[in-house]
Design an enzyme around this catalytic site. Structure first.
Site, mmCIF file in Angstrom:
data_model
loop_
_atom_site.group_PDB
_atom_site.id
_atom_site.type_symbol
_atom_site.label_atom_id
_atom_site.label_comp_id
_atom_site.label_asym_id
_atom_site.label_seq_id
_atom_site.Cartn_x
_atom_site.Cartn_y
_atom_site.Cartn_z
ATOM 1 N N ASP A 1 -8.657 19.070 61.884
ATOM 2 C CA ASP A 1 -8.367 17.757 62.465
ATOM 3 C C ASP A 1 -8.596 17.682 63.966
ATOM 4 O O ASP A 1 -8.620 16.584 64.524
ATOM 5 C CB ASP A 1 -6.948 17.313 62.098
ATOM 6 N N TYR B 1 -2.611 10.699 57.411
ATOM 7 C CA TYR B 1 -1.599 11.538 58.052
ATOM 8 C C TYR B 1 -1.348 11.166 59.497
ATOM 9 O O TYR B 1 -2.250 10.715 60.195
ATOM 10 C CB TYR B 1 -2.034 13.004 58.049
#
Lengths: 616, 616
Positions: A311, A395
């Site tokens: 990420d 998320y």
């Protein structure tokens, strides 16, 4: 020692300003001598000066190193990822190379293009039609960075996981209704590569013919949809007042608070970064940052085996950081800091308030009551929180550097948001996840983070990493007749590599400066790491999951410092086939004892979702 | 289900009131038919009714079980510890037995007597004289519960560690100047048993003749001594305002907050206890408590091998709890709760405000930002904190039960105060501790706590403890061609015993109710334990340290429920020779699967003191 961080010119470690981002794109344009629309910019971030020069500047009156920018870009009609270093002082491109075997991070422009290409593609629409969705259904998709399962793949691919929303409200939670489609698109050509379907059962197999959707209720979170009555009403307000304001002072990006002093840096890739961190005037760290995170999924069914996000390297904690608005996320007196990213056409885009800083009260910091007179002395634990929230599709990650009044730095990550969901035939269960609603599977996965700690204890670049273990004295009856004794055994790390934690020995790692002795204890001055014991990556050394990010396989890593070695899994993680970071650095036969050394700590969670007991 | 906790009569699980303590001592007096001054009371605590009767009362309209009190006392001129159970309803002594082989906990009266006996004893004074202390020196001592090193010892002994203060101010920190004397006194006869000297060197040997004190500077903490100028001035006020008050409601000892409901119990031994804990109307726990703590020291030199405190069993977290005053320890709207202890002569002594309860804001609880429209939804993490601070001589323990809005209970212990110090010849270092000031050694030690969790998930006494492990799929290429798959393997615990954690498998323990299924996941309803991975007791099975408290050797324990089995190391830990708790309960060949089961979690810290860099 003198600090010169309050000069008007940017400090060498300050983030790029909007003007500098624009200047960098102009320098590249001039260098390439091609029309404006011939270049598509992906990322412009600060290219930090060499540590040696920067330390000279900060601590020894050296001259300020030139400001430089690292640029990721494409020359249009080419799929080759290009990298250039622009010198903002000389207005020259110093270093330009393409990286044909690598994919750069996801950028905002292509994300939107791929999303549209998927939603509008006739073949995709034709499959959707077979679902016989209700008239109010809206189809959405989340383009996912394409995990690696083929070393020969060179196209830039996105897997578009598809969902529906059953409301016109744009706050409808589509993640609560996944549908069994995940088309693959080429981000450069925007062509449909494969109209991939998702398994609805226990194995890889997919429905020969896409079946009509088996209705289930959405699960909403938005107050706009749920209405105020859906929320608790018995929570009374709790307000934090700081009538005299906050206890910190800022000068440019230099922050001073309670004996702490640091430069609050920021990059598109990492979000907030702490530079030149000092306590009570003593240098402690040259740089502290969240270096990388990997999120491997544990479901072997195609295409879920490809779900492995990095990420930071694939998208960026800075790029995805939320615009924070006063009073929304934090209480008390809050200072905000902006970020700057480049747009596809080379213009700077200021991202306001992507980092916030505020104080909190963490309860009792120290207390002693004198039992002879009943008098008590209490110190509360005031802390300084530097925080950002990164939204990576479903998320949220809340990254916080928390400084306290006892010279501790706490690095905290809160994983929140919405779990990544997949469709499953109602009534079925599989070992690879938890059914969290009828027809909805939350896949098992791990989040493994890696923090990078670059120490300069008491101003020296030469530091050593060692670990202490507490071990009982065994079979020394003369010394220890009652068997209660234990010793602290110290092991100095001399070679780069990965190291495990060992709770049974209370193994704790510390950074020491062998050149300076604590006057009281007689031991080298040091700074201790309190690691977070976590299950490391479960996937074995032969897997792509492992080979793409070996940092996730051990809790502690030690490497010799080199400029630009900032990112644990290497510079380009998107569709990476091999780790070009830790995997390379730890193989060098170097001495790291009493050297310029970097300490890395990997930690995380294995997430097996627990659903609430509420019934549907 | 109905709750009857708001009746005017005390709930069966409410702590004893002052009236009840007095009634209990009167019942015993009447029973013993001896003069008032013939009895010395040590402890009077609630003797909880049988769980079966209490559950009948709470959930099935059963009649209220009789209130009973457990009394520890001595009939004067006898050293035998006596225990009686007084029935407060029938005014009868139901059960009386002496425990000649056991020592009861330290009580306030004897602590003062021993302290005085030591300070005033001519032989002790004669040794002190040899130290040639400066005229302003005041001599103090801390009587320590006497750790075990002789199975034949039956006297009630205290080891009085001695210190000096170099100020008339009663806030002077004597722990910063230990002297090499630790006389042993008999608490019953107040006789000097041994004029023990402390080693100043690396071995056991002590100075033949006590040498003059080698001067060192005291380290003070009190604002009265240091003066305001010694403290930081740049911390600005941070105030918590709750204009509408707190969000909790209390009715007697019943507390209601954010879907939580529980009875806040309290005992002299344990401090705060949570009873009948429910969430959203669903019963979760019958009782949650801090059961025990042991503090073994790692220095083999006599007499330090005897340093092993059991701070609940030897003294009591309730007995040593600080009187909390509003605005001192907590912020915001605070509710306080009293405790009651018995005095030596049988009168109740109310301990005001020994437990506090307040709300805190713990930052972001949940957040999601919709990247399509930029709208974010945020829930802050409000928590309810039930807290006490226990002062055990030099140490403070801050015990908190923290409830949140997502059905989590966090059990937090903060160890603070002042480290236990010993003298050492200036310039010397030993492996058994850290020199924290010239002539002052902080001994290495462990603090190992044990929490007791007595579940009644969804109201059933029959629960099961199981653990999950996340393990990779290995050698199943057809199923898992890319090697990314992992499974959750569940192991049900069927026998009592101790269990280890295993971070490498993400081993997590959970309480499940096999009789009730989660409608969504299809799995048994459960409640998960997030354990604290800690180094367990280092001392081996042959040591007194181990044999006195085996709970400290494993992180997880499972036992079958029996009334009164509340204390992990047994009822009497002071000078204990064998563990009469976990050591006994875990040897019973019982089934604990789908039974009335208790889950215990041991955790702690190995404390190797780190001194600040400040020079002397």
């Amino acid at each position: 020692m003198p600090t010169r961080s309050s000069k008007t010119a940017p400090h060498p470690l300050d983030p790029l300003t909007a003007d500098e981002v624009l200047a960098a794109s102009q320098i590249l344009r001039n260098h390439l001598q091609c029309a404006d629309d011939e270049i598509r910019f992906k990322v412009i971030d600060l290219a930090e000066p060499p540590k040696a020069l920067t330390l000279q500047y900060i601590y020894h009156n050296g001259s300020a190193p030139n400001r430089k920018a690292r640029i990721y870009y494409h020359v249009k009609r080419s799929q080759a990822l290009m990298v250039a270093i622009a010198n903002l002082a000389t207005h020259e491109i110093e270093n330009k190379y393409n990286s044909p075997d690598s994919q750069g991070p996801v950028d905002a422009d292509e994300y939107i293009l791929v999303h549209e290409a998927c939603n509008n593609h006739p073949a995709v629409k034709a499959e959707i039609a077979k679902l016989k969705l209700p008239p109010n259904a809206r189809v959405l998709n989340d383009p996912w960075a394409f995990g690696t399962d083929d070393t020969n793949e060179r196209r830039r691919l996105f897997q578009c996981y598809m969902y529906i929303a059953l409301s016109e409200d744009d706050e409808a939670n589509h993640y609560s209704i996944p549908i069994p489609l995940a088309p693959i698109f080429d981000a450069h050509t925007l062509e449909l590569v494969q109209l991939q379907k998702l398994p609805m059962g226990t194995g890889d197999e997919v429905d020969e013919e896409t079946q009509p959707w088996d209705p289930t209720k959405p699960v909403e979170y938005s107050a706009g949809i749920l209405g105020k009555d859906a929320f608790r009403k018995d929570l009374k307000p709790l307000q934090v007042h700081q009538p005299q304001g906050a206890s910190f002072r800022t000068s440019g990006r230099r922050v001073e608070w309670q004996k702490w002093s640091f430069i609050l840096g920021w990059t598109v890739r990492e979000g907030p970064v702490l530079h030149d961190v000092r306590y009570d005037g003593r240098p402690l760290f040259y740089r502290i940052s969240m270096s990388e995170m990997t999120v491997p999924y544990g479901d072997p069914r195609t295409p879920y085996h490809r779900k492995q996000a990095f990420d930071l390297g694939d998208s960026g904690f800075g790029l995805t950081s939320n615009i924070l608005s006063l009073g929304c996320d934090c209480l008390g007196h809050i200072a905000y800091f902006n970020g700057v990213r480049v747009t596809g056409d080379g213009n700077p885009m200021v991202m306001p308030n992507v980092v916030c800083m505020h104080e909190i009260d963490d309860g009792i910091g120290w207390k002693h009551t004198n039992l002879r007179n009943g008098k008590s002395s209490v110190v509360r634990n005031r802390q300084l929180v530097i925080q950002c929230t990164a939204t990576v599709a479903n998320y949220e990650y809340i990254l916080a550097f928390v400084l306290d009044q006892a010279a501790n730095i706490h690095i905290e990550v809160r994983a929140t948001g919405i779990v990544s969901t997949a469709p499953i035939r109602q009534g079925l269960h599989v070992p690879w996840g938890t059914v969290v609603a009828p027809g909805v599977l939350a896949l098992n996965h791990q989040h493994i983070f890696c923090v990078r700690i670059d120490p300069i204890l008491d101003g020296d670049s030469k530091n050593t990493i060692a670990y202490d273990e507490c071990q009982p004295v065994v079979n020394e009856p003369d010394l220890d007749p009652y068997g209660c004794a234990f010793r602290v055994n110290t092991t100095v790390i001399e070679k780069p590599g990965g190291y495990d934690l060992d709770i049974s020995k209370n193994r704790t790692f510390k950074i020491i400066n062998e050149g300076r002795t604590n006057a009281i204890s007689g031991q080298p001055r040091g700074y201790k790491l309190h690691p977070v014991p976590s299950q490391m990556l479960m996937m074995g050394p032969e897997t792509f999951n492992f080979r793409r990010g070996i940092f996730s396989s051990k809790a502690i890593w030690v490497t010799k410092y080199n400029d630009d070695e900032l990112w644990a899994a290497g510079e380009f993680t998107n569709q990476s086939r091999e780790d070009t970071g830790m995997a390379v650095w730890t193989k060098r036969p170097e001495n790291v004892k009493n050297e310029d050394v970097v300490l890395w700590h990997a930690f995380g969670v294995t997430h097996v979702t627990r659903p609430e007991g509420k019934s549907f």
